[in-house]
Design a protein around this motif. Structure first.
Motif, PDB file in Angstrom:
ATOM      1  N   UNK A 595       0.825  -1.207   0.000  1.00 55.82           N
ATOM      2  CA  UNK A 595       0.000   0.000   0.000  1.00 55.82           C
ATOM      3  C   UNK A 595       0.865   1.266   0.000  1.00 55.82           C
ATOM      4  N   UNK A 596       1.963   1.256   0.787  1.00 55.58           N
ATOM      5  CA  UNK A 596       2.843   2.433   0.826  1.00 55.58           C
ATOM      6  C   UNK A 596       3.460   2.698  -0.547  1.00 55.58           C
ATOM      7  N   UNK A 597       3.838   1.620  -1.234  1.00 53.94           N
ATOM      8  CA  UNK A 597       4.414   1.796  -2.576  1.00 53.94           C
ATOM      9  C   UNK A 597       3.376   2.376  -3.536  1.00 53.94           C
ATOM     10  N   UNK A 598       2.140   1.948  -3.406  1.00 50.00           N
ATOM     11  CA  UNK A 598       1.093   2.499  -4.277  1.00 50.00           C
ATOM     12  C   UNK A 598       0.842   3.965  -3.959  1.00 50.00           C
ATOM     13  N   UNK A 599       0.816   4.311  -2.654  1.00 45.54           N
ATOM     14  CA  UNK A 599       0.606   5.708  -2.280  1.00 45.54           C
ATOM     15  C   UNK A 599       1.749   6.589  -2.765  1.00 45.54           C
ATOM     16  N   UNK A 600       2.952   6.020  -2.831  1.00 46.25           N
ATOM     17  CA  UNK A 600       4.108   6.775  -3.327  1.00 46.25           C
ATOM     18  C   UNK A 600       4.198   6.759  -4.845  1.00 46.25           C
ATOM     19  N   UNK A 601       3.171   6.150  -5.490  1.00 45.85           N
ATOM     20  CA  UNK A 601       3.083   6.095  -6.957  1.00 45.85           C
ATOM     21  C   UNK A 601       4.227   5.292  -7.564  1.00 45.85           C
ATOM     22  N   UNK A 602       4.615   4.219  -6.857  1.00 46.46           N
ATOM     23  CA  UNK A 602       5.651   3.309  -7.336  1.00 46.46           C
ATOM     24  C   UNK A 602       4.965   2.010  -7.732  1.00 46.46           C
ATOM     25  N   UNK A 603       4.306   2.019  -8.889  1.00 47.13           N
ATOM     26  CA  UNK A 603       3.525   0.870  -9.319  1.00 47.13           C
ATOM     27  C   UNK A 603       4.343  -0.391  -9.514  1.00 47.13           C
ATOM     28  N   UNK A 604       5.469  -0.360 -10.260  1.00 46.79           N
ATOM     29  CA  UNK A 604       6.252  -1.593 -10.457  1.00 46.79           C
ATOM     30  C   UNK A 604       6.754  -2.202  -9.153  1.00 46.79           C
ATOM     31  N   UNK A 605       7.182  -1.360  -8.233  1.00 42.30           N
ATOM     32  CA  UNK A 605       7.640  -1.892  -6.946  1.00 42.30           C
ATOM     33  C   UNK A 605       6.499  -2.568  -6.197  1.00 42.30           C
ATOM     34  N   UNK A 606       5.328  -1.966  -6.217  1.00 41.59           N
ATOM     35  CA  UNK A 606       4.178  -2.573  -5.537  1.00 41.59           C
ATOM     36  C   UNK A 606       3.820  -3.912  -6.170  1.00 41.59           C
ATOM     37  N   UNK A 607       3.851  -3.987  -7.504  1.00 38.54           N
ATOM     38  CA  UNK A 607       3.536  -5.241  -8.189  1.00 38.54           C
ATOM     39  C   UNK A 607       4.598  -6.303  -7.879  1.00 38.54           C
ATOM     40  N   UNK A 608       5.876  -5.900  -7.874  1.00 38.29           N
ATOM     41  CA  UNK A 608       6.943  -6.864  -7.561  1.00 38.29           C
ATOM     42  C   UNK A 608       6.816  -7.387  -6.131  1.00 38.29           C
ATOM     43  N   UNK A 609       6.471  -6.489  -5.227  1.00 41.61           N
ATOM     44  CA  UNK A 609       6.301  -6.904  -3.833  1.00 41.61           C
ATOM     45  C   UNK A 609       5.099  -7.842  -3.692  1.00 41.61           C
ATOM     46  N   UNK A 610       4.030  -7.570  -4.432  1.00 42.12           N
ATOM     47  CA  UNK A 610       2.854  -8.440  -4.382  1.00 42.12           C
ATOM     48  C   UNK A 610       3.194  -9.839  -4.871  1.00 42.12           C
ATOM     49  N   UNK A 611       3.933  -9.916  -5.979  1.00 41.84           N
ATOM     50  CA  UNK A 611       4.276 -11.232  -6.526  1.00 41.84           C
ATOM     51  C   UNK A 611       5.251 -11.978  -5.615  1.00 41.84           C
ATOM     52  N   UNK A 612       6.198 -11.266  -5.023  1.00 44.70           N
ATOM     53  CA  UNK A 612       7.135 -11.928  -4.106  1.00 44.70           C
ATOM     54  C   UNK A 612       6.413 -12.437  -2.863  1.00 44.70           C
ATOM     55  N   UNK A 613       5.468 -11.643  -2.353  1.00 45.37           N
ATOM     56  CA  UNK A 613       4.707 -12.073  -1.177  1.00 45.37           C
ATOM     57  C   UNK A 613       3.818 -13.262  -1.499  1.00 45.37           C
ATOM     58  N   UNK A 614       3.335 -13.339  -2.738  1.00 46.65           N
ATOM     59  CA  UNK A 614       2.495 -14.465  -3.122  1.00 46.65           C
ATOM     60  C   UNK A 614       3.296 -15.761  -3.090  1.00 46.65           C
ATOM     61  N   UNK A 615       4.577 -15.712  -3.466  1.00 46.09           N
ATOM     62  CA  UNK A 615       5.405 -16.921  -3.413  1.00 46.09           C
ATOM     63  C   UNK A 615       5.700 -17.335  -1.980  1.00 46.09           C
ATOM     64  N   UNK A 616       5.832 -16.372  -1.088  1.00 46.04           N
ATOM     65  CA  UNK A 616       6.145 -16.700   0.311  1.00 46.04           C
ATOM     66  C   UNK A 616       4.903 -17.186   1.041  1.00 46.04           C
ATOM     67  N   UNK A 617       3.756 -16.551   0.797  1.00 45.75           N
ATOM     68  CA  UNK A 617       2.509 -16.905   1.487  1.00 45.75           C
ATOM     69  C   UNK A 617       1.462 -17.353   0.454  1.00 45.75           C
ATOM     70  N   UNK A 618       1.599 -18.552  -0.088  1.00 45.99           N
ATOM     71  CA  UNK A 618       0.620 -19.001  -1.088  1.00 45.99           C
ATOM     72  C   UNK A 618      -0.695 -19.448  -0.454  1.00 45.99           C
ATOM     73  N   UNK A 619      -0.687 -19.742   0.863  1.00 39.99           N
ATOM     74  CA  UNK A 619      -1.882 -20.282   1.505  1.00 39.99           C
ATOM     75  C   UNK A 619      -2.981 -19.229   1.561  1.00 39.99           C
ATOM     76  N   UNK A 620      -4.201 -19.685   1.291  1.00 39.28           N
ATOM     77  CA  UNK A 620      -5.352 -18.806   1.411  1.00 39.28           C
ATOM     78  C   UNK A 620      -5.505 -17.800   0.306  1.00 39.28           C
ATOM     79  N   UNK A 621      -4.560 -17.760  -0.639  1.00 36.82           N
ATOM     80  CA  UNK A 621      -4.635 -16.801  -1.756  1.00 36.82           C
ATOM     81  C   UNK A 621      -4.802 -15.369  -1.263  1.00 36.82           C
ATOM     82  N   UNK A 622      -4.078 -15.032  -0.176  1.00 38.53           N
ATOM     83  CA  UNK A 622      -4.166 -13.672   0.361  1.00 38.53           C
ATOM     84  C   UNK A 622      -3.640 -12.669  -0.655  1.00 38.53           C
ATOM     85  N   UNK A 623      -2.565 -13.040  -1.357  1.00 38.78           N
ATOM     86  CA  UNK A 623      -1.982 -12.155  -2.361  1.00 38.78           C
ATOM     87  C   UNK A 623      -2.326 -12.643  -3.769  1.00 38.78           C
ATOM     88  N   UNK A 624      -3.410 -13.396  -3.882  1.00 36.18           N
ATOM     89  CA  UNK A 624      -3.821 -13.896  -5.176  1.00 36.18           C
ATOM     90  C   UNK A 624      -3.339 -15.317  -5.399  1.00 36.18           C
TER      91      UNK A 624
END
Length: 1259
Positions: A595-624
């Motif tokens: 959310x902080x990356x999105x508020x700072x208008x850093x779209x690629x960083x926010x997307x990269x962080x989302x995808x990295x978090x999805x690999x770490x926490x795949x359970x429950x599809x919290x990050x998709x």
């Protein structure tokens, strides 16, 4: 002398020349003397009278020399002498303060010194050596208890004799002259007793005497130094000669300069009238100037203190004195001791130090025996360094365990130094001994760095990386310098501390220069601050701004096509593996970072962080989900962007950050968390920039003329680091320091202290440059300065009110006083909270209000206004409340949720833990399990098998029971036993955009498909073996948890190289995450772990998922199709079997139900795939129906074992044996038409291994 003692001594015998004639009652007389000593009074009168009669010199020693063959008499004399020679400190407990008892103490000590002189005889030690040698020749089986006692008494006697202190009044010997102690040592050497000591130290069968041997050795080398023994018998080197000549030249210059200054002070001619002078600007007692009546040559030494009586310094404020001066023994004694050291290091040191260390750790020794170990470590390692360093000779004490042992003892000694003030001197000496040992370890590690052997240098690097990594070892010198107290710790201790700190910093600096970065451990203390009034949160952006921001981010992502650069994807790390913060909390923090990356208008960083978090926490599809589309990712980012996520308030304080303000007592210590950080050497040096650390250095610098050149270099190097490297020379702008610099610059022998002179001039020049810009610099000289004062002095002072806390006006103070007095006698739970709400200035915090109340004198201490803890304050139960609880329990005891219903109806609200404890104490329930929620058995295949279709029946068996009663019981147990969860009331919020669920281990169809795909890929990569190992581990853990009923995290320890490589494989780690395994949380954990909250059914399900081959999905589809086709045209035999199943379920026989189910599915599979059964090995790799049923039955058996209480373990074992027999009773040679039983891969492997074992036994 007492007449009975006199008569007893006379009955021993008499000495005629060199021959002693014993009386017939000699043995009884010796025993009587032992009896008298047992009943002596506090003044030790018997001991003193026997010492006055010189019984040891005239009777006992001649008896043991001439009547050694009389074993009974010899043993009695040795026993009596051990008693007579015990130290005076043991007789009196301590050095008496009373003058009378002090006199008796000194008398006993003088008798001991006379005994020691009598023992300085080769005959006496020759008899002791021969007797000890004969006893040691006996085998362990042949020795009697009396023999072991005599060995111990001989060792104690020699220990007592060597322990006797020297008499400084009598022994006014010069160096290289033989003292009484040297004569005793020479007698020990000539009699061969030292060889016996070395034998006892090295023999495996004599390890019980290790502590006595170490005491004797330490007392033998009491007056020696390692350097003196190393140089014994060697000519002085050129370096030593040059050093001595430099010292002599410095002394000559100093003497010449002093003589010249005295000559200049004398006038050209004598004047009968000295004259009188008025000293302008120096006031006398009154308002007039001082009148000086002496010659002007002495005026520079003038002071107002001339003629005054010297003020007596209180004893508690006097500087601690060093123990004693070292003296050099006779040359022949030093040569013999040098050879003893060489032999001891080569043959005895490692073994003896190991035995002593083990005894100390197991507390099998007496109090303070660790001091002998510390002394031996420092002495022999120093000797080894000087005498041609060999690392293998001291390998036992060169380890991290030794560093830890010494660091622990240093800490313990310092704590006792503060608490046991009466024995502060003794604790200070022990602390000095531990410091010397620590210093010697560092010196040896430094010597290993210079070794030509590569393996030794590598070992040195390993040791250094460990001691530099751990914070305790890095900061021990910081702590010791900060806590230095000159009234308790002597000057020699400070000298060793400064030199050790210099060595440690030099090693650390060199270690850091050889590496790009150094990772070290960091301890952080998390504190929970009590919040008065919550700080105003920063103003949130308006909806228009949010809309504009999201539009910019969306356009940027669409323009990039949702593609990320490789560098960006690799640099994003969604969690800290070394942190102790739980993964659940880190998942929330990762979402906040998105959310902080999105508020700072850093779209690629926010997307990269989302995808990295999805690999770490795949359970429950919290990050998709793993196969999410780009548009779905964009929607998910939008939800996160507009969500109201729970953000952690700034309420944690690190202990390392210096807080100049006084911290209030309401801050409660929560936990000490370990993490890692990159080490910066300059940042570490900044911690020495403190007046409490600089003062000890300047205190040691005052004796610069008596210090060694190395000590002065260590002092100047530290001050240079602060003044030059850190540019904090203003720390030294203090009047006493400038007075010392002036003394150094005016010293006639200043040429011998070039470093000191150069540094003094540098600091003075810097000060005068600052004084030219700051008019208050001369006033600042009167005070010691911290870092803040140094910055203000050099960079300028802050303006009035700038950077200060808001002041209170008179009206605000009056308002605060009025409100406080109004509510002082009220019964409000927190008076500070009440006052804050009523103040006109709503920006006041709780800390400011409490501080102002203390400042105004309305309260004495901030502790009086400590914020009450959260939670219920009700502790005691009244009779009415107990009666109410009992009534509610009787009302709801048969309900499904007894505790929940009671909690709802209870009048006085309490936590669940308090209610459970009260129910247990009242005897209403006998165990907590009776209060767990009861899982109601529904009609869906639970209570009855009637009315259930075949598909419903199969679905209930094979779907893994998502609402498992075992899991529910576990959750209820956690609910009941968490005592603080409801009292704290700080429930953690969950992110809004995606509903956060508790960790779910149920394997859905999608997850099974993903796992199957990953397993196939890993098998193609050649990781079939590690997959089999993982499956066996999961099955084994499930069986253990099913049997024991206890769930603990189980590490996955790879014991083969293939498994170890697999655990480092990125794809294999992804599979572990998919299965629900937990990665290492911090640096203390190395292996992945099977979570403790995974039930056996989930473990078996995960293990079964690993057997899915490439055709697993196709087999499942075919199996489902066969079921559908069979369902349309069921045969009469199948209907009959279904009816039998329903009847058996009504009877509760799960085993029969399982057999019926197995037969039903096998019949279906034969009809659908008649050709498959022809090959008995065709279903090995596929998920055939029987393997599915096997997994289902394993889950069912797991749940059954969790729900019931087993009364007899033997019955349980019989059940398992019968189950295993049924599972393995298979004949592979049967034809396809027989009702053969197929089984899953793990069962086949177990059967194959059993058959191999049977074949081996037959061979």
């Amino acid at each position: 002398m007492n007449c009975e003692l006199l008569a007893t001594c006379s009955a021993l015998g008499y000495l005629e020349g060199d021959n002693y004639h014993k009386e017939p009652d000699c043995l009884e007389g010796v025993k009587d003397l032992i009896r008298y000593l047992r009943h002596e009074d506090d003044t030790r009168d018997v001991r003193q009278q026997l010492g006055d009669s010189q019984i040891v010199q005239n009777d006992l020693l001649p008896i043991i020399v001439q009547y050694r063959q009389d074993k009974a008499l010899f043993d009695a004399c040795i026993r009596l002498m051990v008693n007579l020679t015990q130290p005076a400190m043991l007789c009196f407990g301590k050095i008496p303060d009373d003058p009378v008892f002090r006199h008796h103490f000194m008398q006993v000590t003088s008798h001991l010194q006379a005994y020691k002189e009598a023992f300085a005889s080769e005959k006496v030690f020759g008899i002791l050596s021969e007797t000890l040698y004969d006893l040691l020749q006996l085998d362990w089986e042949q020795r009697q208890e009396e023999d072991n006692l005599l060995i111990e008494r001989i060792l104690l006697l020699v220990r007592n004799v060597l322990h006797v202190p020297a008499d400084p009044c009598e022994e006014k010997k010069v160096d290289d002259d033989a003292s009484i102690h040297d004569r005793v040592l020479w007698a020990v050497h000539m009699s061969g007793f030292d060889d016996l000591v070395k034998f006892l130290a090295s023999a495996q069968s004599e390890q019980q005497w290790s502590m006595h041997v170490l005491e004797i050795i330490s007392l033998m080398f009491r007056d020696q130094t390692p350097e003196a023994l190393v140089s014994a018998g060697h000519a002085r080197s050129a370096e030593e000669k040059q050093r001595d000549s430099q010292e002599l030249e410095a002394l000559r210059r100093k003497e010449h300069a002093e003589k010249r200054s005295r000559t200049l002070q004398r006038g050209m001619r004598h004047s009968r009238f000295g004259g009188s002078y008025v000293v302008q600007g120096l006031k006398a007692i009154g308002e007039k100037d001082v009148i000086y009546h002496r010659t002007l040559n002495d005026f520079k030494n003038y002071t107002h203190d001339l003629g005054k009586a010297v003020r007596r310094v209180p004893k508690r404020n006097r500087q601690a004195q060093d123990c004693r001066d070292q003296r050099r023994s006779a040359l022949n004694v030093r040569l013999f001791l040098r050879e003893f050291c060489i032999d001891f290091l080569e043959n005895c040191y490692n073994r003896l130090m190991y035995l002593v260390k083990e005894s100390l750790i197991r507390e099998q020794t007496q109090q303070h025996d660790e001091t002998y170990y510390l002394w031996a470590l420092s002495f022999f390692m120093a000797f080894n360094r000087g005498n041609g360093f060999r690392a293998d000779l001291v390998s036992e004490t060169m380890s991290i365990r030794t560093f830890h042992f010494i660091e622990r003892n240093v800490t313990n000694y310092y704590e006792m130094l503060l608490t046991d003030r009466k024995e502060a001197t003794s604790w200070s000496r022990r602390m000095h001994l531990a410091l010397k040992a620590y210093q010697e370890l560092l010196l040896t590690v430094n010597e290993m760095d210079r070794s030509p052997d590569e393996s030794i240098r590598q070992s040195s690097n390993v040791i250094k990386s460990n001691i530099f990594y751990l914070m305790e070892y890095r900061e021990i010198f910081l702590t010791l310098l900060r806590k230095y107290d000159e009234t308790k710790q002597p000057h020699s201790y400070l000298k060793d501390l400064v030199e050790s700190t210099h060595l440690f910093l030099r090693m650390l600096e060199r270690f850091c220069k050889g590496r790009k970065n150094l990772i070290v451990q960091k301890k952080r203390v998390r504190r929970r601050k009590s919040q008065g009034k919550k700080k105003q949160s920063p103003q949130e952006p308006s909806p228009e701004v949010l809309q504009e921001t999201w539009k910019i981010v969306e356009e940027e992502l669409r323009a990039s096509g949702f593609q990320l650069s490789a560098s960006l994807a690799e640099s994003i790390v969604p969690f800290d593996a070394a942190s102790e913060t739980p993964l659940e909390e880190q998942r929330t923090e990762a979402m906040i970072r998105v959310q902080d990356a999105l508020l700072a208008r850093l779209g690629p960083e926010a997307l990269a962080l989302l995808r990295a978090a999805r690999e770490v926490w795949p359970d429950g599809d919290v990050f998709g989900s793993s196969d999410v589309e780009p548009e779905e990712e964009l929607d998910l980012l939008k939800q996160i962007f507009h969500a109201n996520l729970p953000r952690r308030s700034a309420e944690t304080v690190t202990e390392e950050e210096e807080d100049d303000g006084a911290e209030l007592e309401e801050e409660e210590l929560e936990s000490v968390q370990l993490s890692e950080k990159e080490f910066n050497f300059l940042d570490f040096i900044k911690r020495f920039a403190n007046p409490s650390i600089v003062r000890p250095y300047l205190l040691l610098l005052k004796s610069y003329s008596k210090n060694t050149p190395h000590t002065n270099h260590c002092i100047v190097r530290m001050l240079h680091r602060l003044a030059v490297d850190l540019k904090m020379d203003a720390l030294l702008y203090q009047l006493s320091v400038f007075h010392l610099f002036n003394k150094i610059l005016n010293d006639p022998a200043a040429a011998a202290y070039k470093e000191l002179v150069t540094f003094s001039k540098y600091v003075l020049n810097r000060f005068f440059a600052v004084a030219a810009q700051n008019d208050k610099a001369y006033v600042e000289l009167l005070f010691w300065k911290n870092v803040g004062a140094v910055r203000e002095m050099t960079e300028g002072y802050a303006k009035d009110g700038e950077g200060k806390k808001p002041s209170w006006t008179e009206e605000e103070e009056e308002e605060l006083r009025r409100l406080y007095m109004e509510h002082l006698d009220s019964e409000v739970p927190d008076i500070v909270e009440t006052v804050i709400q009523l103040l006109s200035n709503s920006s006041r915090t709780r800390r400011q209000v409490v501080t102002q109340l203390v400042h105004m004198g309305l309260v004495d201490n901030a502790k009086e206004l400590k914020k009450p803890k959260k939670g219920t304050q009700i502790v005691l139960w009244t009779e009415e409340q107990e009666l109410e609880l009992e009534t509610l329990f009787e009302e709801y005891r048969d309900s499904d949720d007894v505790l929940g219903n009671i909690m709802k109806k209870l009048t006085a609200k309490r936590s669940r833990a308090r209610v459970v404890d009260k129910l247990l104490s009242m005897g209403l329930v006998s165990e907590r399990r009776q209060l767990y929620k009861k899982r109601s058995r529904g009609a869906h295949g639970k209570s009855s098998g009637k009315g259930m279709t075949e598909e419903e029946f199969l679905t209930g068996v094979t779907q893994g029971f998502p609402d498992d009663s075992v899991d529910q019981d576990d959750e209820d147990e956690e609910d009941v036993e968490s005592e603080d969860s409801e009292e704290d009331g700080n429930e953690r919020e969950t992110p809004q955009p995606v509903r956060r669920r508790s960790q779910n281990f149920n394997l859905t169809a999608e997850r099974r498909a993903d796992i199957s795909t990953m397993v196939n890929a890993l098998q193609r990569d050649g990781l079939a073996g590690p997959l089999l190992w993982l499956q066996n581990s999961l099955n084994r853990t499930a069986n253990d948890r099913d049997e024991d009923g206890v769930s603990q995290p189980v590490p996955l320890v790879p014991l083969t190289e293939a498994n170890e490589d697999a655990m480092e494989n990125h794809n294999f780690q992804k599979l572990l995450c998919k299965l629900g395994m937990r990665p290492p949380e911090n640096e203390q954990e190395t292996f992945w772990r099977i979570p403790g909250n995974m039930s056996p059914s989930h473990l078996l399900s995960a293990a079964a998922a690993l057997t899915s081959g490439q055709d697993g999905a196709e087999n499942r589809e075919e199996q489902q199709g066969s079921r559908d086709s069979t369902e349309e045209t069921p045969t009469q035999a199948e209907k009959k079997k279904e009816e039998e199943e329903e009847e058996e379920e009504e009877e509760g026989s799960t085993e029969q139900r399982a057999q019926s189910l197995r037969a039903l599915l096998l019949a279906r599979s034969r009809k659908s795939h008649p050709a498959v059964d022809a090959d008995p090995m065709s279903d090995v790799n596929g998920d055939d129906p029987s393997s599915v049923i096997e997994r289902s039955l394993e889950k069912m058996s797991t749940k059954r074992s969790k729900r019931r209480v087993l009364d007899d373990d033997d019955d349980d074992e019989e059940e398992k044996e019968s189950d295993s027999t049924n599972a393995m009773d298979v004949d592979p040679n049967k034809d396809a038409d027989s009702d053969r039983e197929d089984f899953s891969a793990p069962v086949k492997r177990r059967r194959k291994m059993a058959l191999i074992d049977e074949d081996e036994e037959e061979d």
